[in-house]
Design a protein around this motif. Structure first.
Motif, PDB file in Angstrom:
ATOM      1  N   GLU A  18      -9.533   4.791   5.294  1.00 22.44           N
ATOM      2  CA  GLU A  18     -10.587   3.896   4.813  1.00 22.44           C
ATOM      3  C   GLU A  18     -11.959   4.550   4.897  1.00 22.44           C
ATOM      4  O   GLU A  18     -12.742   4.493   3.971  1.00 22.44           O
ATOM      5  CB  GLU A  18     -10.556   2.610   5.643  1.00 22.44           C
ATOM      6  CG  GLU A  18     -11.676   1.640   5.333  1.00 22.44           C
ATOM      7  CD  GLU A  18     -11.488   0.924   4.023  1.00 22.44           C
ATOM      8  OE1 GLU A  18     -12.465   0.362   3.529  1.00 22.44           O
ATOM      9  OE2 GLU A  18     -10.375   0.954   3.488  1.00 22.44           O
ATOM     10  N   TYR A  59      -2.647  -0.727   6.919  1.00 17.91           N
ATOM     11  CA  TYR A  59      -4.074  -0.416   6.884  1.00 17.91           C
ATOM     12  C   TYR A  59      -4.329   0.827   7.704  1.00 17.91           C
ATOM     13  O   TYR A  59      -4.059   0.846   8.904  1.00 17.91           O
ATOM     14  CB  TYR A  59      -4.874  -1.589   7.441  1.00 17.91           C
ATOM     15  CG  TYR A  59      -6.376  -1.398   7.368  1.00 17.91           C
ATOM     16  CD1 TYR A  59      -7.049  -1.546   6.159  1.00 17.91           C
ATOM     17  CD2 TYR A  59      -7.102  -1.071   8.504  1.00 17.91           C
ATOM     18  CE1 TYR A  59      -8.422  -1.373   6.094  1.00 17.91           C
ATOM     19  CE2 TYR A  59      -8.478  -0.898   8.439  1.00 17.91           C
ATOM     20  CZ  TYR A  59      -9.127  -1.059   7.235  1.00 17.91           C
ATOM     21  OH  TYR A  59     -10.481  -0.882   7.167  1.00 17.91           O
ATOM     22  N   ASN A 107       0.802  -1.228   0.000  1.00 15.63           N
ATOM     23  CA  ASN A 107       0.000   0.000   0.000  1.00 15.63           C
ATOM     24  C   ASN A 107       0.834   1.278   0.000  1.00 15.63           C
ATOM     25  O   ASN A 107       0.296   2.361  -0.236  1.00 15.63           O
ATOM     26  CB  ASN A 107      -0.954   0.015   1.196  1.00 15.63           C
ATOM     27  CG  ASN A 107      -2.111  -0.952   1.018  1.00 15.63           C
ATOM     28  OD1 ASN A 107      -2.717  -1.018  -0.040  1.00 15.63           O
ATOM     29  ND2 ASN A 107      -2.409  -1.717   2.056  1.00 15.63           N
ATOM     30  N   THR A 135      -5.827  -5.210   1.480  1.00 15.82           N
ATOM     31  CA  THR A 135      -5.781  -5.752   2.835  1.00 15.82           C
ATOM     32  C   THR A 135      -5.430  -7.235   2.884  1.00 15.82           C
ATOM     33  O   THR A 135      -5.225  -7.786   3.956  1.00 15.82           O
ATOM     34  CB  THR A 135      -7.146  -5.563   3.538  1.00 15.82           C
ATOM     35  OG1 THR A 135      -8.160  -6.237   2.775  1.00 15.82           O
ATOM     36  CG2 THR A 135      -7.498  -4.089   3.645  1.00 15.82           C
ATOM     37  N   ASP A 136      -5.359  -7.878   1.712  1.00 15.45           N
ATOM     38  CA  ASP A 136      -5.146  -9.321   1.697  1.00 15.45           C
ATOM     39  C   ASP A 136      -4.521  -9.742   0.380  1.00 15.45           C
ATOM     40  O   ASP A 136      -4.745  -9.106  -0.660  1.00 15.45           O
ATOM     41  CB  ASP A 136      -6.483 -10.052   1.893  1.00 15.45           C
ATOM     42  CG  ASP A 136      -6.299 -11.546   2.067  1.00 15.45           C
ATOM     43  OD1 ASP A 136      -6.416 -12.255   1.034  1.00 15.45           O
ATOM     44  OD2 ASP A 136      -6.017 -12.002   3.178  1.00 15.45           O
ATOM     45  N   PHE A 175       0.642  -5.690   4.316  1.00 21.03           N
ATOM     46  CA  PHE A 175      -0.441  -4.769   3.985  1.00 21.03           C
ATOM     47  C   PHE A 175      -0.681  -3.812   5.148  1.00 21.03           C
ATOM     48  O   PHE A 175      -1.199  -4.217   6.192  1.00 21.03           O
ATOM     49  CB  PHE A 175      -1.733  -5.549   3.706  1.00 21.03           C
ATOM     50  CG  PHE A 175      -1.614  -6.543   2.584  1.00 21.03           C
ATOM     51  CD1 PHE A 175      -1.930  -6.191   1.283  1.00 21.03           C
ATOM     52  CD2 PHE A 175      -1.166  -7.833   2.833  1.00 21.03           C
ATOM     53  CE1 PHE A 175      -1.812  -7.104   0.249  1.00 21.03           C
ATOM     54  CE2 PHE A 175      -1.052  -8.757   1.803  1.00 21.03           C
ATOM     55  CZ  PHE A 175      -1.375  -8.383   0.515  1.00 21.03           C
TER      56      PHE A 175
END
Length: 233
Positions: free
Chosen positions: A173, A168, A109, A141-142, A166
């Protein structure tokens, strides 16, 4: 060496370890090349010991010779990991794990396109697609999302998975991301400077076919130009 079979090769210095007495210099060279002090010390110690004992206790010299050959082959894989060129083909999960330990992991990311190409070994096409989605507010995220959203083959992802992490950002979001299109009502979208007609179209399409996967997905499904909601990124 060809990058496509880099990890299957035997570096030239490996054969130097078969030299009696002075073969430890091969391990010294590997340590110097990779800036690994422990290898420098081991190789120097073996060489020095062989020279000292060569005239006094020949039997021990033979044991040292066998040891240096074993050690040289044992560190070969780590040497290849440490000296692997950019963009080298990662051939197995084990190789990816060792590379992660040696070079660190890649945050999908936040990393650059060069990291995607040269550390993960992915093509420029995938790097561009990932970068495009990130700029449009998509947060990975995966590992499965790289296959489902970007289209990277699962067999490739399985090999390089140990190299990927990843990050987050929950604030991004829900507070600053385009993903608000997946949860906001018509009225809430209108407060974000989206006109009523397009806000209604976004909500109706979402209710019919489920959440949007990216800004590109919103455009494809609603026909609304990205510039109408680009400011949400």
């Amino acid at each position: 060496m060809s990058q496509n079979n880099w990890f299957d090769k035997n570096p030239p210095w490996l054969w130097w370890s078969f030299l009696p007495i002075f073969g430890g210099i091969s391990i010294v060279y590997a340590g110097w090349k990779t800036k690994t002090n422990s290898w420098l010390y081991i190789g120097s110690g073996l060489t020095f010991s062989s020279i000292i004992l060569s005239s006094a206790i020949p039997t021990l010299v033979n044991l040292i010779w066998i040891s240096q050959v074993i050690i040289a082959f044992k560190i070969k894989e780590n040497y290849l990991i440490k000296t692997a060129p950019k963009g080298v083909l990662i051939t197995s999960t084990r190789i990816a794990q060792l590379m992660a330990e040696s070079r660190g992991k890649v945050d999908i990311n936040t990393c650059s396109k060069d990291d995607i190409i040269y550390q993960l070994g992915l093509s420029i096409i995938y790097a561009n697609d990932i970068d495009c989605l990130r700029h449009e507010g998509y947060i990975f995220t995966d590992i499965d999302e790289l296959s489902e959203v970007v289209g990277i083959p699962e067999n490739i992802l399985k090999r390089i998975e140990p190299l990927i992490v990843f990050s987050y950002n929950i604030n991004k979001e829900f507070d600053t991301s385009w993903r608000r299109l997946n949860s906001f009502s018509v009225e809430e979208l209108m407060t974000l400077n989206i006109d009523e007609k397009n806000a209604l179209k976004i909500v109706i399409e979402r209710q019919k076919k489920g959440k949007y996967q990216s800004l590109l997905d919103v455009r494809k499904r609603t026909g609304i130009p990205i510039n109408i909601y680009r400011h949400l990124v």
